[in-house]
Design a protein around this motif. Sequence first.
Motif, short mmCIF file in Angstrom:
data_model
loop_
_atom_site.label_atom_id
_atom_site.label_comp_id
_atom_site.label_asym_id
_atom_site.label_seq_id
_atom_site.Cartn_x
_atom_site.Cartn_y
_atom_site.Cartn_z
N GLY A 157 0.53 -1.45 -0.01
CA GLY A 157 -0.24 -0.05 -0.08
C GLY A 157 0.67 1.28 -0.10
O GLY A 157 0.13 2.05 -1.01
N PHE A 158 1.96 1.01 0.73
CA PHE A 158 2.45 2.23 1.08
C PHE A 158 3.07 2.50 -0.12
O PHE A 158 3.43 3.75 -1.35
N TYR A 159 4.46 1.65 -0.78
CA TYR A 159 5.08 1.21 -2.75
C TYR A 159 3.99 2.20 -3.32
O TYR A 159 4.09 3.09 -4.43
N ALA A 160 3.23 1.40 -3.39
CA ALA A 160 2.08 1.63 -4.60
C ALA A 160 1.51 2.82 -5.08
O ALA A 160 1.16 3.37 -5.94
N GLY A 298 -1.95 5.01 1.91
CA GLY A 298 -1.44 3.90 1.19
C GLY A 298 -0.65 2.92 2.29
O GLY A 298 -1.05 1.33 2.81
N ALA A 299 0.05 3.50 3.56
CA ALA A 299 0.51 2.56 4.94
C ALA A 299 -0.20 2.23 5.18
O ALA A 299 -0.54 1.23 6.60
N TYR A 351 -9.13 6.63 -1.84
CA TYR A 351 -9.39 5.47 -3.06
C TYR A 351 -7.85 5.90 -3.10
O TYR A 351 -7.24 4.22 -4.57
N THR A 352 -7.43 6.86 -4.03
CA THR A 352 -6.43 6.99 -5.02
C THR A 352 -5.45 6.17 -4.28
O THR A 352 -4.61 6.09 -5.22
N SER A 353 -4.76 6.77 -2.79
CA SER A 353 -3.66 5.81 -2.72
C SER A 353 -3.65 4.56 -2.75
O SER A 353 -2.40 3.76 -2.34
N ILE A 354 -4.53 3.73 -3.25
CA ILE A 354 -4.37 2.31 -3.40
C ILE A 354 -5.00 2.20 -4.79
O ILE A 354 -5.23 0.41 -4.89
#
Length: 434
Positions: A157-160, A298-299, A351-354
């Motif tokens: 989640g963090f990297y993507a 994301g994290a 939504y956008t972060s993942i």
Amino acid sequence: MTDLTDARAVSARDTRQRVLAIVGASSGNLVEWFDFYVYSFCAIYFAPAFFPSGDPTTQLLNTAGVFAAGFLMRPIGGWLFGRLADTHGRKTSMLVSVLMMCGGSLVIAALPTYSQIGAAAPALLLMARLLQGLSVGGEYGTSATYMSEVAIKGRRGFYASFQYVTLIGGQLCALLVLIILQQTLSTAELKAWGWRIPFVVGAAAALIALYLRKSLEETTTAESRMQKEAGTLRGLWKHRKAFFRVVGFTAGGSLIFYTFTTYMQKYLVNTAGMHAKTASNVMTGALFVYMCMQPLFGALSDKIGRRRSMLLFGFFATIGTVPLLHALKDVASPFMAFVLVTIALSIVSFYTSISGLIKAEMFPPEVRALGVGLSYAVGNAVFGGSAEYVALWFKQAGSETTFFWYVTVLCAVSLLVSFSMRDTDKEGYLRHEP
């Protein structure tokens, strides 16, 4: 002790390689989206050159129509580049897409105006945008797939999330270039020729992105690329439930994203009566904060799960869209406008972060790029790309607030779809991959 030290060294080297791969993939993503959004942000200045009319709303409506037409090419791009990525590799697909985007930008930069060649000018503008739409349709699915595959398990989640860092970064860079031009050129100069400069800048930046992407390692295996159903619609049909779920939550997610990013600058100028330069400054600040939010959200998804993140997005977007747009409609202070837009973008960040990752986790590797790219492109083309056009159409018809409820309904659809999906970080296909 030596074995432990060696293992740590290998682990650190592997992490560095994955981070560099994320940077390489996302650099092209930034350039692609810079080129694509420059059109939207500069439309205020070049609209009269291609669509001569005394009514500013009509001019913006015409340029928004061309913007939306570029989105209609996305499903074709999602299919074409998705198939290319699944059968010939992610790297090849990403190299071709960034070259295509920049070709479209160079065409727009050199286009004659309506006064010079008549109706051929908007026709050529449309063709260039269709080429860019084809490219972006392929870029999203392939880069999202690649970044999810190279991300570290447990921190995907963090990297993507850096896909949207660079996507928003592309918007932010487009705005910054516009602000610099606004400070150095007069409005007359911007309308006459200054609007062409950002398109040239975007095309030149592609050379750096191309260099970085050439060094990327391929994430697919020969075995997956050579499967009979790799990159085929027949192979994708086996995962049709995932496909339609992605279309469902993309409808609301992409619509509210474009409402509070690309359309918001025009909304602040055309509805709230804010000066164009002030609106650009407000959106620059809001987009910068929004970009920084992505790794945090994301994290968070790595901790609470993708499904819960999507449920939070759907809930807050459904109850918050109408109040926020009403407040922005009558906003008088630039600072308050910044605060309201930032609150809206915080909701969208769930939504956008993942966005790319959650789609990638729903498809197996042999149809992953096709599944991610095509399903996203369909939902985005129909609902996201038409956001500006629909909003301006309602405004011209004297019923601007109807658009607020249109966004709300589609966010509610995303909420319902999220209820029906599984938690992909625990049950999705990528859980088996390193």
